[in-house]
Design a protein around this motif. Structure first.
Motif, mmCIF file in Angstrom:
data_model
loop_
_atom_site.group_PDB
_atom_site.id
_atom_site.type_symbol
_atom_site.label_atom_id
_atom_site.label_comp_id
_atom_site.label_asym_id
_atom_site.label_seq_id
_atom_site.Cartn_x
_atom_site.Cartn_y
_atom_site.Cartn_z
ATOM 1 N N UNK A 175 0.844 -1.168 0.000
ATOM 2 C CA UNK A 175 0.000 0.000 0.000
ATOM 3 C C UNK A 175 0.892 1.234 0.000
ATOM 4 N N UNK A 176 0.633 2.161 -0.894
ATOM 5 C CA UNK A 176 1.444 3.371 -0.998
ATOM 6 C C UNK A 176 1.060 4.359 0.089
ATOM 7 N N UNK A 177 2.030 5.125 0.544
ATOM 8 C CA UNK A 177 1.764 6.168 1.531
ATOM 9 C C UNK A 177 0.992 7.289 0.865
ATOM 10 N N UNK A 178 0.284 8.085 1.670
ATOM 11 C CA UNK A 178 -0.471 9.178 1.086
ATOM 12 C C UNK A 178 0.465 10.278 0.623
ATOM 13 N N UNK A 179 0.025 10.989 -0.393
ATOM 14 C CA UNK A 179 0.836 12.047 -0.979
ATOM 15 C C UNK A 179 0.836 13.274 -0.082
ATOM 16 N N UNK A 180 1.930 14.037 -0.103
ATOM 17 C CA UNK A 180 1.999 15.238 0.717
ATOM 18 C C UNK A 180 1.608 16.489 -0.058
ATOM 19 N N UNK A 181 1.665 16.463 -1.373
ATOM 20 C CA UNK A 181 1.276 17.608 -2.185
ATOM 21 C C UNK A 181 0.230 17.143 -3.182
ATOM 22 N N UNK A 182 -0.976 17.738 -3.124
ATOM 23 C CA UNK A 182 -1.998 17.292 -4.070
ATOM 24 C C UNK A 182 -1.666 17.757 -5.484
ATOM 25 N N UNK A 183 -1.913 16.923 -6.469
ATOM 26 C CA UNK A 183 -1.696 17.350 -7.859
ATOM 27 C C UNK A 183 -2.746 18.393 -8.229
ATOM 28 N N UNK A 184 -2.611 18.928 -9.422
ATOM 29 C CA UNK A 184 -3.582 19.923 -9.880
ATOM 30 C C UNK A 184 -5.001 19.365 -9.773
ATOM 31 N N UNK A 185 -5.177 18.122 -10.124
ATOM 32 C CA UNK A 185 -6.466 17.446 -9.963
ATOM 33 C C UNK A 185 -6.251 16.303 -8.972
ATOM 34 N N UNK A 186 -6.666 16.469 -7.722
ATOM 35 C CA UNK A 186 -6.396 15.439 -6.718
ATOM 36 C C UNK A 186 -7.091 14.102 -7.000
ATOM 37 N N UNK A 187 -8.051 14.088 -7.908
ATOM 38 C CA UNK A 187 -8.755 12.852 -8.231
ATOM 39 C C UNK A 187 -8.398 12.331 -9.628
ATOM 40 N N UNK A 224 -5.459 11.442 0.594
ATOM 41 C CA UNK A 224 -4.263 12.174 0.193
ATOM 42 C C UNK A 224 -4.521 13.684 0.205
ATOM 43 N N UNK A 225 -5.663 14.083 -0.339
ATOM 44 C CA UNK A 225 -6.018 15.497 -0.380
ATOM 45 C C UNK A 225 -6.211 16.050 1.033
ATOM 46 N N UNK A 226 -6.903 15.298 1.867
ATOM 47 C CA UNK A 226 -7.132 15.733 3.244
ATOM 48 C C UNK A 226 -5.811 15.909 3.986
ATOM 49 N N UNK A 227 -4.899 14.967 3.817
ATOM 50 C CA UNK A 227 -3.602 15.047 4.488
ATOM 51 C C UNK A 227 -2.839 16.283 4.031
ATOM 52 N N UNK A 228 -2.832 16.544 2.732
ATOM 53 C CA UNK A 228 -2.119 17.709 2.207
ATOM 54 C C UNK A 228 -2.727 19.011 2.724
ATOM 55 N N UNK A 229 -4.046 19.071 2.776
ATOM 56 C CA UNK A 229 -4.709 20.277 3.287
ATOM 57 C C UNK A 229 -4.409 20.486 4.767
ATOM 58 N N UNK A 230 -4.427 19.412 5.534
ATOM 59 C CA UNK A 230 -4.144 19.527 6.965
ATOM 60 C C UNK A 230 -2.713 19.978 7.216
ATOM 61 N N UNK A 231 -1.770 19.453 6.452
ATOM 62 C CA UNK A 231 -0.379 19.863 6.615
ATOM 63 C C UNK A 231 -0.195 21.316 6.202
ATOM 64 N N UNK A 287 -4.167 6.202 5.494
ATOM 65 C CA UNK A 287 -4.909 7.375 5.948
ATOM 66 C C UNK A 287 -4.015 8.225 6.834
ATOM 67 N N UNK A 288 -4.160 9.555 6.757
ATOM 68 C CA UNK A 288 -3.390 10.406 7.653
ATOM 69 C C UNK A 288 -3.800 10.172 9.096
#
Length: 131
Positions: A1-13, A61-68, A106-107
């Motif tokens: 399982x891959x770790x969540x991303x720290x920076x969301x791409x232009x389109x997070x989905x 991934x998006x939630x984690x990036x926003x929280x950070x 999950x973060x």
């Protein structure tokens, strides 16, 4: 399982959309035309869950990036549910969460117990377990 991303791409989905597009292309292809109803249901059950798993992961991934990002913009101690003050931001941490759709990364901020469960207002689905 891959770790969540720290920076969301232009389109997070974008990854979810690509997985869905691949499934749609497979359904439009000649091989799917020869499937029985049962085989088609099996295909959609398996591949459809892949789409849902990816949507869930993209959201985490998006939630984690926003929280950070929010923590960097508003530094300062944060008090956890356990009453302990956290004085520094540690990025890149997460947990494996077993969901209805399979294991996801999950973060740490995603709680295994929804708010209100202790007082019986909301119950955690039996299928959601932390590893």
């Amino acid at each position: 399982m891959a770790a969540y991303a720290t920076v969301p791409p232009e389109d997070p989905f974008a990854v979810s959309k690509a997985v869905f597009a691949a499934l749609a292309a497979e359904l439009a292809g000649p091989a799917a035309a020869g499937l029985t109803a049962c085989e088609l249901e099996d295909l959609l059950d398996e591949r459809g869950r892949e789409v849902i798993r990816q949507l869930l992961q993209d959201h985490f991934d998006l939630r984690a990036a926003r929280e950070e990002q929010q923590a960097r913009e508003h530094p300062g101690p944060v008090t956890g549910a356990d009453g302990i003050a956290r004085t520094r931001l540690e990025t890149g941490h997460g947990r494996a969460l077993a969901t209805l759709f399979g294991k996801r990364a999950a973060p740490n901020s995603i709680s295994p117990r929804p708010r209100g469960e202790r007082d019986g207002r909301r119950a955690l689905p039996v299928s959601c377990r932390w590893d």
